[in-house]
Design a protein around this motif. Structure first.
Motif, PDB file in Angstrom:
ATOM      1  N   SER A   1       0.732  -0.803  -0.147  1.00 36.80           N
ATOM      2  CA  SER A   1      -0.262  -0.199  -0.466  1.00 36.80           C
ATOM      3  C   SER A   1       0.915   1.115   0.173  1.00 36.80           C
ATOM      4  O   SER A   1       2.123   1.307   0.284  1.00 36.80           O
ATOM      5  N   MET A   2       0.595   2.320  -0.383  1.00 36.47           N
ATOM      6  CA  MET A   2       1.062   3.753  -0.225  1.00 36.47           C
ATOM      7  C   MET A   2       0.011   4.787  -0.398  1.00 36.47           C
ATOM      8  O   MET A   2      -0.919   4.472  -1.135  1.00 36.47           O
TER       9      MET A   2
ATOM     10  N   GLY B   1      -9.813   0.233  -6.549  1.00 36.23           N
ATOM     11  CA  GLY B   1      -7.978  -0.117  -6.088  1.00 36.23           C
ATOM     12  C   GLY B   1      -7.956   1.888  -5.743  1.00 36.23           C
ATOM     13  O   GLY B   1      -6.730   0.907  -5.164  1.00 36.23           O
ATOM     14  N   TYR B   2      -8.167   2.624  -5.490  1.00 42.29           N
ATOM     15  CA  TYR B   2      -8.460   3.614  -5.191  1.00 42.29           C
ATOM     16  C   TYR B   2      -9.110   4.417  -3.926  1.00 42.29           C
ATOM     17  O   TYR B   2     -10.344   4.236  -3.858  1.00 42.29           O
ATOM     18  N   ASN B   3      -8.485   5.107  -3.018  1.00 40.86           N
ATOM     19  CA  ASN B   3      -9.498   5.817  -1.955  1.00 40.86           C
ATOM     20  C   ASN B   3      -8.757   7.755  -2.033  1.00 40.86           C
ATOM     21  O   ASN B   3      -7.495   7.726  -2.405  1.00 40.86           O
ATOM     22  N   VAL B   4      -9.431   8.269  -1.462  1.00 42.52           N
ATOM     23  CA  VAL B   4      -9.372   9.661  -1.290  1.00 42.52           C
ATOM     24  C   VAL B   4      -9.811  10.261  -0.091  1.00 42.52           C
ATOM     25  O   VAL B   4     -10.917   9.427   0.268  1.00 42.52           O
ATOM     26  N   SER B   5      -9.755  11.722   0.465  1.00 46.78           N
ATOM     27  CA  SER B   5     -10.107  12.067   1.291  1.00 46.78           C
ATOM     28  C   SER B   5      -9.689  13.592   1.117  1.00 46.78           C
ATOM     29  O   SER B   5      -8.549  13.958   0.902  1.00 46.78           O
TER      30      SER B   5
ATOM     31  N   ARG C   1      -4.736   6.932  -2.209  1.00 51.43           N
ATOM     32  CA  ARG C   1      -4.866   5.603  -1.332  1.00 51.43           C
ATOM     33  C   ARG C   1      -4.312   4.185  -2.359  1.00 51.43           C
ATOM     34  O   ARG C   1      -5.810   4.388  -2.623  1.00 51.43           O
ATOM     35  N   LEU C   2      -3.589   3.480  -2.252  1.00 55.02           N
ATOM     36  CA  LEU C   2      -3.187   2.840  -3.170  1.00 55.02           C
ATOM     37  C   LEU C   2      -3.283   1.429  -1.579  1.00 55.02           C
ATOM     38  O   LEU C   2      -2.316   1.323  -1.171  1.00 55.02           O
TER      39      LEU C   2
END
Lengths: 113, 113
Positions: B18-19, B63-67, B77-78
């Motif tokens: 993750s990164m 596959g991606y998250n954001v805030s 975020r992966l």
């Protein structure tokens, strides 16, 4: 749904000649904006020109002009007097109201002497 | 003028790692977005935000998250990297107006092995 189509994967133009890069779009909204960006081989994204859906006149910025045909849903970029430094990828993009901005797949322009 | 700052510029991950890709802008822009660029596919929108506390999905969000806890920052975020996420990632911001062009960061080249 919004959609942007650039049908020319690559274009060649001789230095000092004009070139037209095609862009068609699809939206049912009456209010939208159209943008063109340039991406040279160095990778940065450079904003070139904007056209609003309610603008009566075609946008111009120096050697760049936008041939906006609303009824045909096209927003072609015209580059006059091409220069070697114009060699790059060119992307058309559309924004509906203040929402997301969607890009086309791009056209690679190569200017030769 | 810093504009849009992305870090890192390059990253190599192993499958499953993750990164977080960082993005910050100092122009007080309401709108921020993440794109990925793959050969022949143009720029595809991953996630976007129209203001602090508000995020929405783009064309390829899986596959991606954001805030968006502040106006300035919009990290991507992966959670579990996959080889299909090998790409160049661009963060961009703009004012919250239809005519406002996107200002882009310099990109992050991510390789997942």
């Amino acid at each position: 749904a919004q959609k942007i189509t650039q049908t020319q994967p690559g274009m060649f133009v001789q230095e000092k000649e004009a070139v037209t890069l095609d862009c068609t779009y699809d939206t049912s909204d009456p209010s939208y904006g159209l943008f063109w960006y340039k991406q040279p081989s160095s990778g940065e994204m450079i904003f070139l020109i904007y056209q609003g859906s309610y603008d009566q006149q075609n946008a111009t910025e120096g050697r760049y002009s936008l041939n906006f045909q609303k009824a045909r849903k096209s927003a072609n970029l015209v580059i006059s007097a091409s220069q070697l430094g114009d060699s790059a990828m060119y992307f058309c993009a559309m924004r509906r109201n203040t929402d997301k901005l969607i890009f086309g797949t791009g056209t690679r322009l190569q200017v030769f002497p | 003028n810093a504009g849009v700052t992305q870090t890192p510029k390059f990253q190599v991950l192993k499958t499953g790692q993750s990164m977080t890709l960082q993005c910050a802008q100092d122009m007080n822009h309401e709108y921020m977005s993440w794109y990925r660029q793959d050969p022949g596919m143009g720029l595809r929108l991953i996630h976007y935000s129209v203001g602090a506390g508000i995020t929405d999905q783009g064309e390829v969000p899986n596959g991606y998250n954001v805030s968006r806890s502040t106006t300035e920052d919009f990290p991507l975020r992966l959670l579990s990297a996959a080889p299909s996420q090998t790409s160049v990632y661009f963060c961009a911001s703009s004012k919250g107006q239809e005519s406002s062009p996107l200002h882009f960061g310099n990109g992050t080249r991510l390789t997942v092995t």
